[in-house]
Scaffold this active site. Sequence first.
Site, short mmCIF file in Angstrom:
data_model
loop_
_atom_site.label_atom_id
_atom_site.label_comp_id
_atom_site.label_asym_id
_atom_site.label_seq_id
_atom_site.Cartn_x
_atom_site.Cartn_y
_atom_site.Cartn_z
N LYS A 205 3.12 0.48 -1.58
CA LYS A 205 2.26 1.38 -2.35
C LYS A 205 2.37 1.11 -3.84
CE LYS A 205 1.97 2.91 1.79
NZ LYS A 205 0.94 3.39 2.65
C1 LIG Z 1 1.28 4.14 3.93
C2 LIG Z 1 0.37 5.24 4.28
C3 LIG Z 1 0.85 6.44 4.83
C4 LIG Z 1 2.27 6.63 5.23
O1 LIG Z 1 3.17 6.49 4.18
P1 LIG Z 1 4.75 6.45 4.48
O2 LIG Z 1 5.34 6.76 3.15
O3 LIG Z 1 5.05 5.07 4.97
O4 LIG Z 1 5.05 7.48 5.50
C5 LIG Z 1 -0.05 7.46 5.07
N1 LIG Z 1 -1.36 7.32 4.82
C6 LIG Z 1 -1.87 6.18 4.31
C7 LIG Z 1 -3.33 6.09 4.03
C8 LIG Z 1 -1.01 5.10 4.05
O5 LIG Z 1 -1.52 3.96 3.56
#
Ligand SMILES: *Cc1c(COP(=O)(O)O)cnc(C)c1O
Length: 428
Positions: A205
């Site tokens: 992210k």
């Molecule tokens: C990565 C992601 C998640 C989950 O995030 P985590 O921190 O890995 O639990 C949820 N929604 C979207 C759209 C994502 O890209």
Amino acid sequence: MSLGKLAIHGGAPARGRPLPPNYPGALLIAEEEVAAAAEVLRAQSPFRYYGPAEPRWCQAFEDKMAADVGVPYALGVSSCTAALIVSLKALGIGYGDKVVVPANTFIATAGAVVCAQAVPVFADIDDSLNLDPKALDAVIDDETKAVIAVHILGASAEMNGILAAARRRGIPVIEDVAQSCGGSYKGRMLGSIGNLAAFSFQLNKMLTAGEGGAVATSDPVLFERAVRYHDQGEFRESARYGFTGGDDGNFSGQNYRMSEISGAILLRQWEKLDRAISCMRGHHDAIRDAVSREIPQLRWRTLHDASGHTGSNLGMILPSSALANEWMRVLQAENINTYTLYRGKPVYMEPSLLRQRAAETRNSPYVYPFRKPVRYEEGMCPNAVDLMPRAVFLPIAPLLTERGRAELTEGLVKAGRYFADRGELEYD
Ligand SMILES: *Cc1c(COP(=O)(O)O)cnc(C)c1O
């Protein structure tokens, strides 16, 4: 622009080596993060609510995040999946409830709904690759208790339309900001628009501590319930927020707490967000505009706010999935790696969702006797089926140089000319 031969035809590739992996926040980790994490460890105090040292890092991170997102309340949690579950539980959602999820998203958005004991219903997407407000009326019924709007790869969903459709039906909206931290929509930061928002700080992210997440909200009641659900029903810092409700609102909760180590790293990461975004946005727009001048017929992902996207990924829509695959192969040879999302398939094609499997062996959320049963089939979101396999994304790193930008532009123009000259870059 003078262009050489395509690398697939033996020409020199537009770039000498592949792009760095697409981990924007991780690539920005430097001495600031190291020092902050070390300070927590030297103090032997990695728990956020008490310890040998006075806790401060999670609080400082939450205060900074809330101020920048423009909400009174932010809560650090252990992941975005946790943040989504916390948000659903703050709204009181559970067994017997339906929640709208867009067809184009990571499995966690829908999985969180199932883990919260509710059932996802899937809504189609528009040319922004995000939830189409026009698709909402058809999927919302009186058993639907929330809509999750996901901002995919840095660009916002059309929030005004989504909010209007949800409000007409009296249901709340959760924003999933996992992929778009730092983006905005018509002057409002993503995560400040819906009733609640979920952020991710996992490695892929915008910002990262390896794992981590956050909930943002402007609603004090939802905030208190979120805090309680994430921490065994407790609200240990009620005084920090001036809450005086006592323990009457208590219920059983989880442990989705953030550690002080994550809080320390994320505070330092957050301080780098603005600069990273203005850099990525600049490159994103410059590449798109330069390629557009040379290859005017190439279509781009629609942006509902042309200046609010994070710039983390440049989205191109090719005429067909076959051409999208060719396009990616040609660019790969130029050392430009591009990709389609989720193998080009709507999220409900994931077997656990399509086959409606939950961990519960008896009273799974899916066995609830809904008045209008929930069924999934491949063609139920035709725009997602059509667009996802031909939407190709180019990741834009925050540390991309001017030279890197020129190389990416050259590679895209080379590929665009090649396919345009063969008459293949034509849309129905
Ligand atoms: C990565 C992601 C998640 C989950 O995030 P985590 O921190 O890995 O639990 C949820 N929604 C979207 C759209 C994502 O890209």
